[in-house]
Every structure is written in C-alpha cells, then in structure tokens.
Design a protein around this motif. Structure first.
Motif, PDB file in Angstrom:
ATOM      1  N   LYS A   5       0.846  -1.203   0.000  1.00 52.48           N
ATOM      2  CA  LYS A   5       0.000   0.000   0.000  1.00 52.48           C
ATOM      3  C   LYS A   5       0.875   1.246   0.000  1.00 52.48           C
ATOM      4  CE  LYS A   5      -3.715   2.255   2.626  1.00 52.48           C
ATOM      5  NZ  LYS A   5      -4.643   2.116   3.782  1.00 52.48           N
ATOM      6  N   THR A   6       1.888   1.262   0.858  1.00 59.73           N
ATOM      7  CA  THR A   6       2.800   2.400   0.907  1.00 59.73           C
ATOM      8  C   THR A   6       3.576   2.530  -0.399  1.00 59.73           C
ATOM      9  OG1 THR A   6       3.042   2.282   3.311  1.00 59.73           O
ATOM     10  CG2 THR A   6       4.811   3.362   2.089  1.00 59.73           C
ATOM     11  N   GLN A   7       4.014   1.414  -0.939  1.00 59.06           N
ATOM     12  CA  GLN A   7       4.765   1.461  -2.188  1.00 59.06           C
ATOM     13  C   GLN A   7       3.886   1.917  -3.353  1.00 59.06           C
ATOM     14  OE1 GLN A   7       6.460  -2.521  -2.195  1.00 59.06           O
ATOM     15  NE2 GLN A   7       8.297  -1.793  -1.144  1.00 59.06           N
ATOM     16  N   GLY A   8       2.605   1.531  -3.331  1.00 54.93           N
ATOM     17  CA  GLY A   8       1.681   2.038  -4.341  1.00 54.93           C
ATOM     18  C   GLY A   8       1.516   3.545  -4.241  1.00 54.93           C
ATOM     19  N   GLN A   9       1.495   4.040  -3.015  1.00 52.51           N
ATOM     20  CA  GLN A   9       1.409   5.492  -2.812  1.00 52.51           C
ATOM     21  C   GLN A   9       2.683   6.181  -3.287  1.00 52.51           C
ATOM     22  OE1 GLN A   9       0.528   5.462   1.363  1.00 52.51           O
ATOM     23  NE2 GLN A   9      -1.684   5.152   1.055  1.00 52.51           N
ATOM     24  N   ASP A  10       3.815   5.481  -3.163  1.00 50.49           N
ATOM     25  CA  ASP A  10       5.062   6.020  -3.699  1.00 50.49           C
ATOM     26  C   ASP A  10       4.976   6.194  -5.217  1.00 50.49           C
ATOM     27  OD1 ASP A  10       6.162   6.011  -1.157  1.00 50.49           O
ATOM     28  OD2 ASP A  10       7.255   4.125  -1.440  1.00 50.49           O
ATOM     29  N   ILE A  11       4.383   5.200  -5.897  1.00 47.50           N
ATOM     30  CA  ILE A  11       4.212   5.309  -7.348  1.00 47.50           C
ATOM     31  C   ILE A  11       3.368   6.527  -7.694  1.00 47.50           C
ATOM     32  CG2 ILE A  11       3.141   4.244  -9.374  1.00 47.50           C
ATOM     33  CD1 ILE A  11       3.953   1.555  -8.292  1.00 47.50           C
ATOM     34  N   ALA A  12       2.283   6.712  -6.959  1.00 43.46           N
ATOM     35  CA  ALA A  12       1.427   7.875  -7.200  1.00 43.46           C
ATOM     36  C   ALA A  12       2.210   9.169  -7.015  1.00 43.46           C
ATOM     37  CB  ALA A  12       0.224   7.844  -6.266  1.00 43.46           C
ATOM     38  N   GLY A  13       3.066   9.189  -6.001  1.00 41.64           N
ATOM     39  CA  GLY A  13       3.872  10.377  -5.753  1.00 41.64           C
ATOM     40  C   GLY A  13       4.847  10.664  -6.880  1.00 41.64           C
ATOM     41  N   VAL A  14       5.461   9.608  -7.422  1.00 41.53           N
ATOM     42  CA  VAL A  14       6.384   9.784  -8.549  1.00 41.53           C
ATOM     43  C   VAL A  14       5.634  10.325  -9.769  1.00 41.53           C
ATOM     44  CG1 VAL A  14       7.855   8.566 -10.202  1.00 41.53           C
ATOM     45  CG2 VAL A  14       8.037   8.044  -7.767  1.00 41.53           C
ATOM     46  N   LEU A  15       4.469   9.747 -10.053  1.00 40.65           N
ATOM     47  CA  LEU A  15       3.680  10.213 -11.193  1.00 40.65           C
ATOM     48  C   LEU A  15       3.261  11.669 -11.005  1.00 40.65           C
ATOM     49  CD1 LEU A  15       1.458   7.068 -11.859  1.00 40.65           C
ATOM     50  CD2 LEU A  15       3.414   7.862 -13.209  1.00 40.65           C
ATOM     51  N   ASP A  16       2.886  12.009  -9.795  1.00 40.35           N
ATOM     52  CA  ASP A  16       2.513  13.403  -9.512  1.00 40.35           C
ATOM     53  C   ASP A  16       3.693  14.337  -9.780  1.00 40.35           C
ATOM     54  OD1 ASP A  16      -0.025  12.612  -8.789  1.00 40.35           O
ATOM     55  OD2 ASP A  16       0.378  12.671  -6.626  1.00 40.35           O
ATOM     56  N   ALA A  17       4.868  13.920  -9.319  1.00 40.25           N
ATOM     57  CA  ALA A  17       6.054  14.757  -9.509  1.00 40.25           C
ATOM     58  C   ALA A  17       6.384  14.935 -10.988  1.00 40.25           C
ATOM     59  CB  ALA A  17       7.243  14.151  -8.770  1.00 40.25           C
TER      60      ALA A  17
END
Length: 211
Positions: A5-17
């Motif tokens: 779940k945390t790693q999925g949120q990391d992916i979202a953060g990278v895409l946002d950036a």
C-alpha cells in the motif's frame, strides 16, 4: 515502508512529480502486488493493467498458494536468515533462477553474478526479505481494497506455462470485472528472460487495443 500500500502510494507520488495523470501499468512478481494496491487506490489513473506471474496477498487462493513448498522463501527472513545468507547470496539466488524457470540456462553466468553482487551490497538482502515480511499486512490491506469494489479497467493476467499459468487470471478475476488471461508457453516465472518476444507481443497487443 515495504507494505505494498505504501509502495503504491510512492508510485502515485512519482507520477505526480512527473505531472503524469493516467498510465498503462505493466507489472511482474512483487510488482503485481504493488500495482494492485496502486490501482485500488487510484482507479481513475489506470487505463490498462498487465500483471505477470505472481499472486496477490489475501486474494483468491492465497492461503493455498502459501502451502506450496517451492514458496518457502515467503516466510524466510529476519536477522538470523540475513546472517545465514550473508556471503552466500549467489546460492540463495540461484535457486530462484533454477527452480522457477522452465529453462535455467536462459540465465547467463554474467547475469547471475551481476544480481548476486547487487544483493551482497549493504542492506540489499534485508530489503528483499522485508518485501516478503510485509505480506501479512498486504493481505489485510488487499482485502480492504477488495471490499471497496472490484477493479473495472481492462486487465491482462499472464502466467508462465511452467509457473502460475492460468492461475494468474483466476486470481485476478477475484479482484476485477474485465480480465483477459494468457499463458506463455515454454516459460516459467521469468517471462521476460525466458520468452521475451512472446511476452512483449502479448503486452503490446493488449495495450495497443486501448488506443
């Protein structure tokens, strides 16, 4: 954290950036687990989703899958296990390439040495074991995701004929409403190393159908 779940949120953060909104998602092995968590929490951002040859914790026949003796490494970890493997990374890793492939010779000596050196770096094996240690929490999180509803984006679930095979699609049908299954012949778990042309064609055809 190593929970998916945390790693999925990391992916979202990278895409946002990167200012990327919607994506096609292609995953393999533990990437499937991270991808499912990302897709479950960001359903409107995934156009098409390809998963290859690994189960999802807590979903479908997960408890039966855990009983497979080949998957003992799912429960292998901790300080003592790290000490056991230290300096013996190649021995530990060779069994993955040998036991989970249809043709172990597909993995060259150069590749084996390369990955063994990477896993011998400080903290690397600890990180690898931590991915498995998070599976119990991942199962809890995934069941909560499923309770919120099945995924609706088109999904391609690919299994190696000598590995998960049709089970990959069976697992994903517990989680999604639009699942296409595919099996790569003469391949074990390592689809891109064992049968790259056949695997790429399956993925490319599926993604192109969405254009």
């Amino acid at each position: 954290g190593y929970d998916k779940k945390t790693q999925g949120q990391d992916i979202a953060g990278v895409l946002d950036a990167l200012k990327i909104d919607k994506v096609d998602l292609v995953t393999h092995d533990i990437g499937n687990m991270v991808g499912y968590a990302f897709a479950a929490e960001h359903r409107d951002r995934i156009k098409r989703f390809v998963l290859m040859d690994a189960p999802i914790p807590g979903i479908g026949p997960w408890e039966e899958i855990l009983k497979n003796p080949l998957l003992w490494h799912f429960r292998f970890g901790g300080p003592d296990m790290e000490r056991l493997v230290a300096g013996r990374e190649r021995i530990y890793l060779d069994r993955f390439w040998n036991e989970f492939s249809a043709t172990p010779a597909k993995f060259s000596e150069t590749s084996r040495e390369h990955y063994a050196k990477l896993y011998a770096l400080p903290g690397a094996m600890h990180a690898g074991f931590s991915q498995f240690a998070a599976f119990d929490q991942d199962a809890i999180d995934d069941q909560a995701f499923l309770a919120a509803g099945k995924l609706t984006m088109p999904i391609l679930a690919i299994g190696g004929a000598k590995s998960f095979g049709t089970t990959m699609a069976a697992v994903m049908r517990f989680t999604a409403t639009d699942v296409t299954g595919a099996v790569v012949a003469n391949s074990g778990h390592w689809l891109m190393e064992e049968q790259p042309d056949a695997t790429v064609k399956l993925v490319r055809d599926f993604l192109d159908a969405g254009k």
